[in-house]
Design an enzyme around this catalytic site. Structure first.
Site, PDB file in Angstrom:
ATOM      1  N   PRO A   2       0.836  -1.195   0.000  1.00  0.00           N
ATOM      2  CA  PRO A   2       0.000   0.000   0.000  1.00  0.00           C
ATOM      3  C   PRO A   2       0.874   1.249   0.000  1.00  0.00           C
ATOM      4  O   PRO A   2       1.818   1.364   0.778  1.00  0.00           O
ATOM      5  CB  PRO A   2      -0.794  -0.095   1.297  1.00  0.00           C
ATOM      6  CG  PRO A   2      -0.769  -1.537   1.668  1.00  0.00           C
ATOM      7  CD  PRO A   2       0.549  -2.050   1.165  1.00  0.00           C
ATOM      8  N   LYS A  34      -3.805  -4.417   6.281  1.00  0.00           N
ATOM      9  CA  LYS A  34      -2.487  -4.933   5.890  1.00  0.00           C
ATOM     10  C   LYS A  34      -1.460  -4.507   6.930  1.00  0.00           C
ATOM     11  O   LYS A  34      -1.640  -3.498   7.619  1.00  0.00           O
ATOM     12  CB  LYS A  34      -2.108  -4.408   4.513  1.00  0.00           C
ATOM     13  CG  LYS A  34      -3.083  -4.894   3.438  1.00  0.00           C
ATOM     14  CD  LYS A  34      -2.546  -4.737   2.069  1.00  0.00           C
ATOM     15  CE  LYS A  34      -3.537  -5.337   1.069  1.00  0.00           C
ATOM     16  NZ  LYS A  34      -3.038  -5.294  -0.280  1.00  0.00           N
TER      17      LYS A  34
END
Length: 114
Positions: A2, A34
């Site tokens: 990300p 995440k």
């Protein structure tokens, strides 16, 4: 992988930058579920940026993540706009956010791709 890129015309004092980066990193990890150890945040402040014909505080964000759930982008938008409103006093109507989910083979890391 990300990655959040935050570009703004707001000048952010050097001493305030680490806390904003840390908050953004935690928020992205939480939103996407995440590990924060994979999150990258890029902060570009004090940039020349004109939005709606004015140079009032505004921002452009890019949030990229493998498997980004498109159905949740409204939620992500609210959360990221909230962060900018709270930390930089940028109203949500002066923020654009680009969401993307690149194919795994087109995102590199650690001498390979995902």
């Amino acid at each position: 992988m990300p990655t959040l890129r935050l570009l703004t015309n707001v000048e952010i004092a050097p001493e305030s930058r680490p806390e904003l980066l840390a908050r953004a990193s935690r928020q992205v990890a939480d939103l996407l579920g995440k590990p924060e150890s994979y999150v990258m945040v890029i902060l570009e402040s004090g940039r020349d940026l004109l939005f709606a014909g004015t140079s009032d505080p505004s921002a452009y964000l890019e949030l990229k993540s493998l498997g980004l759930p498109e159905s949740r982008t409204p939620e992500f938008s609210r959360a990221l706009c909230g962060l900018l409103a709270e930390t930089l006093a940028i109203p949500p109507e002066r923020v654009y956010i680009e969401f993307s989910s690149p194919p795994r083979h087109l995102f590199g890391w650690n001498n390979a791709t995902f």
